[in-house]
Design a protein around this motif. Structure first.
Motif: not given
Lengths: 353, 274
Positions: A12-14, A16-17, A19-20, B98, B120, B123-124, B127, B133, B136-137
């Motif tokens: 999920a974190v990856v 978002v990153r 996408r940005l 994030a 990563d 961070v995960a 969260l 979590l 995140a976006g």
């Protein structure tokens, strides 16, 4: 600790990153393509219209030897320096503006509003009216004026460190003071000198040559890498001094370095083309809006600055009737509208800038 | 985590300008424990935390991290050992959750060591620990106060430091989220062996969660130790200037403070108070 993590949360974190990053890439690419398009238009349209093919032939002529004296003079001697002046000065103004706005955490805090470019103007007008200088001498004075104004603002705002709020307020005061100096000098001047000073004050790409662009180009070669190095700490400074220190940033050192870079960028750009109004002010917010929820907007802001300057110059030259206006008239009008919009938007969302 | 890092202060004097707020204070933070600093408004508890976190240079005295003066250490090195959640951090306009939490990785990165998979993962994990979590976006500006506070805590967690200092991490939170945050901090202490120091407003939650409580009055330590040993009606009176009954918390058997005001008090207690 990472070994105990299941794949899903990291995914999920990856996501978002990524996408940005994708959006950032698209914005940079789009701005670069647009800049190229505007530059091509500016080099082929004019009193002496040239098809794009001829423009390219001329641009390559130093390498290929395919010379056509008339075309080469128009393209290499007149239009290319003009386009380069727009790109370089716009990029410098845009970069300077976004560094100021980010560090001072205030969209109004660009160098044209906190008095840096006004300081440059006062020094340039002094050179034109009192010392009767022109050309590089005026540029040199403008540069010195910007740096001196910045030092004064920083010194006056210093009290065991510098808070962004105090810098902005004192900067606005300095802008008023420098404006008063310009007005006073005008009352002492003859009408011819006033005319020359005024045309400098509007900011214009007229008469741009590679010679008078050289100082700006060299400054960019030095300052852009410095800005890139310092942009890492800019990301933590955005979150307040305490958070930045907590994350291991040397706050005063980084802030002083960034302000120095931003001041010099604005100073050299002003020296080259005059205080083209509002480019520094609008480039950052436009870049941020294009990027959406992302924050490293230095490169996009520089591209926006160059694009806006050249597009405004194109409008000023070809789209406002027979009179060719200096670029500063168009950016000034654009910027004023944008300022009102920004104030209204900030007021509505209750953030007040 | 193997060896515990030690944080202590000796004759620490802190202030702003000429105004002294913390006065020749000495204390040692017990490693691997949850320390809570309490005290009335303006007693200097936040100032002390800022001093311990090297956010405020001392006007006299020294803060020691592993025996070295913390203000002389490279701030980047400190940032890999000690994380801080300041009271009023600023979220840049439009930043995503994030991205903000990712900034906690700053001290682990450099010009030549950019973002890697471990970042990563950190961070995960942060969260997930703060139950954010799903956000995140999302843009941080769109979140509720409680969600935002948990995101900031996540940023401090992503820093992955053994010592964690938090200035009022439960303000703006509903009672359920307050308890969640304190449970989370307790997990960090008990399961990961972290050392946590927090300034808290709520005395009862402080007494329940603290292994070690530091009560401050007028820039000095009025009492410190395990809550059951130091929290008494007399201490509450001297620190907060308020009458109170101290009884047994039915849930945790820690001391529970029941304030005694001028109204809504049974006649028996009222007579005793007067």
């Amino acid at each position: 600790m990472s070994a105990t993590q299941s794949f899903a949360p990291v995914g999920a974190v990856v996501a978002v990153r990524k996408r940005l990053q994708r959006r950032y890439g698209l914005v940079v690419l789009g701005l670069a393509v647009l800049s190229l398009a505007v530059a091509s238009l500016a080099m082929s349209i004019g009193d002496y219209p040239l098809p794009l093919g001829d423009v390219i032939t001329s641009l390559l002529s130093p390498f290929t030897g395919n010379a056509d004296a008339a075309n080469d003079f128009i393209v290499l001697g007149v239009r290319l320096p003009r386009v380069m002046a727009g790109l370089l000065s716009g990029a410098a103004f845009g970069l300077s503006g976004i560094i100021f706005q980010t560090i001072l955490r205030n969209p109004l805090a660009s160098p044209d509003i906190v008095g840096i470019t006004t300081g440059a103007s006062a020094a340039a007008v002094l050179a034109i009216i009192i010392f009767k200088w022109s050309g590089l001498g005026v540029s040199f004075m403008a540069c010195g004026g910007a740096v001196l104004t910045a030092l004064l603002i920083y010194g006056l705002a210093w009290r065991n460190g510098v808070t962004p709020y105090r810098l902005v307020l004192i900067g606005i005061g300095m802008a008023a003071l420098a404006g008063a100096v310009v007005s006073y000098l005008f009352t002492r001047a003859r009408i011819m000198e006033v005319q020359e000073a005024l045309s400098w004050l509007t900011g214009s790409l007229n008469g741009a040559t590679f010679e008078n662009l050289t100082p700006l180009a060299i400054a960019l070669l030095v300052l852009v890498p410095l800005a890139a190095l310092l942009s890492r700490s800019l990301r933590t400074l955005q979150m307040g001094d305490d958070a930045a220190t907590a994350l291991g940033t040397r706050v005063e050192f980084s802030r002083l370095g960034l302000i120095l870079v931003a001041v010099l960028l604005a100073a050299f750009a002003t020296a080259a083309v005059g205080p083209v109004s509002f480019v520094a002010f609008i480039a950052g917010p436009i870049a941020r809006r294009l990027l959406g929820p992302s924050s490293n907007a230095l490169l996009p802001a520089a591209l926006v600055g160059g694009l806006v300057t050249n597009a405004a110059d194109f409008v000023a030259q070809h789209m406002l009737g027979r009179n060719q206006l200096p670029v500063g008239v168009v950016t000034g009008a654009l910027g004023a509208i944008f300022l009102i919009y920004l104030l209204a938007a900030a007021h509505r969302s209750g953030r007040g800038g | 985590m193997s060896v515990h890092h030690q944080l202590s202060a000796a004759d620490l004097t802190l202030g702003y300008g000429d105004r002294t707020i913390v006065d020749k204070l000495s204390l040692a933070i017990p490693p691997g424990k949850f320390t809570v600093i309490v005290g009335a408004n303006a007693c200097g508890k936040s100032t002390l935390l800022r001093g311990l976190a090297r956010l405020l240079p001392p006007s006299a005295g020294t803060v020691y991290l592993d025996g070295r003066a913390i203000h002389q250490m490279p701030t980047r090195e400190v940032a890999t050992l000690l994380g801080v959640l300041p009271q009023t951090p600023v979220a840049p306009d439009g930043i995503t959750v994030a991205d903000l939490v990712g900034r906690g990785r700053y001290p682990h990165q450099g010009w030549f060591r950019q973002w890697v998979a471990a970042d990563d993962a950190a961070v995960a994990a942060a969260l997930q620990a703060t139950d954010t979590l799903d956000l995140a976006g999302r843009a941080v500006d769109e979140l509720s106060g409680g969600q935002r506070q948990r995101v900031w805590i996540a940023m401090a967690l992503a820093q992955e430091t053994e010592l964690l200092l938090l200035d009022e991490p439960t303000t703006f939170l509903d009672i359920n989220h307050q308890v969640e945050v304190l449970d989370l901090l307790t997990d960090l202490v008990q399961q990961r062996g972290r050392t946590v120091v927090a300034v808290l407003h709520d005395l009862n939650l402080a007494c329940r969660y603290a292994d070690h409580i530091v009560a401050m009055r007028e820039g000095k330590v009025a009492a410190s130790g395990a809550p059951a040993e130091v929290v008494t009606a007399e201490l509450v009176k001297s620190v907060f200037g308020m009458d109170a009954e101290v009884c047994d918390d039915p849930v945790s058997h820690s001391p529970m403070i029941v304030p005694v005001g001028r109204h809504r008090v049974k006649p028996r207690l009222k007579a005793a108070a007067e």
